[in-house]
Design an enzyme around this catalytic site. Structure first.
Site, PDB file in Angstrom:
ATOM      1  N   LYS A  14       0.953  -1.139   0.130  1.00 23.07           N
ATOM      2  CA  LYS A  14       0.151   0.025   0.070  1.00 23.07           C
ATOM      3  C   LYS A  14       0.999   1.190  -0.052  1.00 23.07           C
ATOM      4  CE  LYS A  14      -2.243  -1.132   3.942  1.00 23.07           C
ATOM      5  NZ  LYS A  14      -1.599  -2.408   4.255  1.00 23.07           N
ATOM      6  N   ARG A  89      -9.707   0.405   8.855  1.00 27.01           N
ATOM      7  CA  ARG A  89      -9.314  -0.930   9.216  1.00 27.01           C
ATOM      8  C   ARG A  89     -10.616  -1.558  10.027  1.00 27.01           C
ATOM      9  NH1 ARG A  89      -3.443   0.353   8.758  1.00 27.01           N
ATOM     10  NH2 ARG A  89      -2.366  -1.727   9.003  1.00 27.01           N
ATOM     11  N   ARG A 128      11.287  -6.356   5.600  1.00 28.61           N
ATOM     12  CA  ARG A 128      11.334  -5.033   6.145  1.00 28.61           C
ATOM     13  C   ARG A 128      11.652  -4.698   7.526  1.00 28.61           C
ATOM     14  NH1 ARG A 128       5.248  -1.954   5.472  1.00 28.61           N
ATOM     15  NH2 ARG A 128       5.168  -3.237   7.527  1.00 28.61           N
ATOM     16  N   ARG A 134      11.638  -1.452  11.957  1.00 28.23           N
ATOM     17  CA  ARG A 134      10.264  -1.338  12.435  1.00 28.23           C
ATOM     18  C   ARG A 134       9.999  -2.325  13.496  1.00 28.23           C
ATOM     19  NH1 ARG A 134       5.129  -0.084   8.442  1.00 28.23           N
ATOM     20  NH2 ARG A 134       4.000  -1.235  10.003  1.00 28.23           N
ATOM     21  N   ARG A 145      -0.694  -9.155  13.967  1.00 29.11           N
ATOM     22  CA  ARG A 145      -1.466  -8.386  12.761  1.00 29.11           C
ATOM     23  C   ARG A 145      -2.207  -9.207  11.852  1.00 29.11           C
ATOM     24  NH1 ARG A 145       3.945  -5.723  11.198  1.00 29.11           N
ATOM     25  NH2 ARG A 145       2.844  -4.470   9.781  1.00 29.11           N
TER      26      ARG A 145
HETATM   27  P1  ADP Z   1       0.828  -2.264   7.754  1.00 28.27           P
HETATM   28  O1  ADP Z   1      -0.109  -1.917   6.960  1.00 28.27           O
HETATM   29  O2  ADP Z   1       2.145  -2.587   7.337  1.00 28.27           O
HETATM   30  O3  ADP Z   1       0.293  -3.169   8.749  1.00 28.27           O
HETATM   31  P2  ADP Z   1       0.784   0.412   8.798  1.00 28.27           P
HETATM   32  O4  ADP Z   1       1.885   1.236   8.676  1.00 28.27           O
HETATM   33  O5  ADP Z   1      -0.576   0.806   8.099  1.00 28.27           O
HETATM   34  O6  ADP Z   1       1.143  -1.025   8.604  1.00 28.27           O
HETATM   35  O7  ADP Z   1       0.229   0.531  10.188  1.00 28.27           O
HETATM   36  C1  ADP Z   1       0.846   0.012  11.285  1.00 28.27           C
HETATM   37  C2  ADP Z   1      -0.041  -0.064  12.666  1.00 28.27           C
HETATM   38  O8  ADP Z   1      -0.580   1.169  12.979  1.00 28.27           O
HETATM   39  C3  ADP Z   1      -0.856  -1.150  12.734  1.00 28.27           C
HETATM   40  O9  ADP Z   1      -0.576  -2.550  13.021  1.00 28.27           O
HETATM   41  C4  ADP Z   1      -1.966  -0.614  13.504  1.00 28.27           C
HETATM   42  O10 ADP Z   1      -1.655  -0.758  14.908  1.00 28.27           O
HETATM   43  C5  ADP Z   1      -1.955   0.791  13.609  1.00 28.27           C
HETATM   44  N1  ADP Z   1      -2.954   1.507  12.791  1.00 28.27           N
HETATM   45  C6  ADP Z   1      -2.639   2.330  11.589  1.00 28.27           C
HETATM   46  N2  ADP Z   1      -3.793   2.632  10.982  1.00 28.27           N
HETATM   47  C7  ADP Z   1      -4.919   2.154  11.505  1.00 28.27           C
HETATM   48  C8  ADP Z   1      -6.018   2.105  11.625  1.00 28.27           C
HETATM   49  N3  ADP Z   1      -6.909   2.763  10.761  1.00 28.27           N
HETATM   50  N4  ADP Z   1      -7.113   1.513  12.727  1.00 28.27           N
HETATM   51  C9  ADP Z   1      -6.285   1.357  13.824  1.00 28.27           C
HETATM   52  N5  ADP Z   1      -5.023   1.127  13.774  1.00 28.27           N
HETATM   53  C10 ADP Z   1      -4.281   1.632  12.711  1.00 28.27           C
END
Ligand code: ADP
Length: 193
Positions: A14, A89, A128, A134, A145
């Site tokens: 993404k 999400r 990654r 990270r 996750r």
């Molecule tokens: P990825 O898509 O690789 O899982 P992101 O960088 O989008 O990682 O998100 C990292 C973390 O931030 C998620 O695992 C979550 O804990 C939190 N997060 C991000 N966006 C949201 C969201 N829309 N709602 C709830 N938690 C979120």
């Protein structure tokens, strides 16, 4: 206005494609994950709160995410549209988001779902984690996750399918090829309107 939701499990690409899309279509990129990481690095109140969830592979509570997202959108009045990366999400997030967008008369134009199998995703995320440090890209947190994704996020596919704005793109292969396929889906939706 073009409002694009880039959807997919952790590691689907993404972030990578968002950067290319904002350049091509002149949009504003909103990544909730990036905003949280910025807040965490700056040790703000929001960052400290969010980190308690993120470090465990859990979602940050909806009300925290929604408030942050609406504040972020308010910063940009004169834009051609947004790419939402990592948001919504949960069903609650999607419903509140729809309400807000309806009020602003700027609905989601389309949702692109990046399709990548779990084996490939885990490989990418572990790599990654090693490359970027990270802290949520460790095997144990990655597994959590995925569990959260399957339970809380995946139902959104059905939510957007019902709205008839869901487009799937196969997310394994050359980045440029995948990107071109995403653009084809965007243009097919634009041409409908
Ligand atoms: P990825 O898509 O690789 O899982 P992101 O960088 O989008 O990682 O998100 C990292 C973390 O931030 C998620 O695992 C979550 O804990 C939190 N997060 C991000 N966006 C949201 C969201 N829309 N709602 C709830 N938690 C979120």
């Amino acid at each position: 206005m073009l409002n694009l939701v880039l959807f997919g499990p952790p590691g689907a690409g993404k972030g990578t494609h968002s950067v290319k899309l904002i350049e091509k279509y002149n949009l504003k990129h909103i990544s909730t994950g990036d905003i949280f990481r910025y807040e965490i690095n700056n040790k703000t109140e929001l960052g400290i709160k969010a980190n308690g969830f993120i470090a465990q592979g859990l979602l940050v509570p909806d009300e925290v995410v929604l408030e942050m997202l609406f504040n972020e959108m308010d910063k940009y009045n004169d834009v051609k549209g947004f790419v939402f990366d990592g948001f919504p999400r949960t069903i609650v997030q999607a419903e509140k988001f729809d309400e807000m967008l309806q009020f602003r008369k700027m609905p989601v134009s389309l949702v692109i779902s990046l399709e990548v199998n779990e084996e490939e995703l885990i490989k990418r995320l572990i790599k990654r984690g090693i490359e970027t440090g990270r802290t949520d890209d460790t095997e144990e947190v990655i597994r959590k996750r995925f569990e959260v994704y399957n339970k809380q996020t995946k139902p959104l596919l059905e939510y957007y399918r019902k709205q008839k704005i869901l487009h799937s793109v196969y997310g394994i292969g050359g980045i440029q090829t995948i990107f071109e396929n995403i653009c084809k889906e965007i243009e097919s939706e634009i041409n409908k309107k």
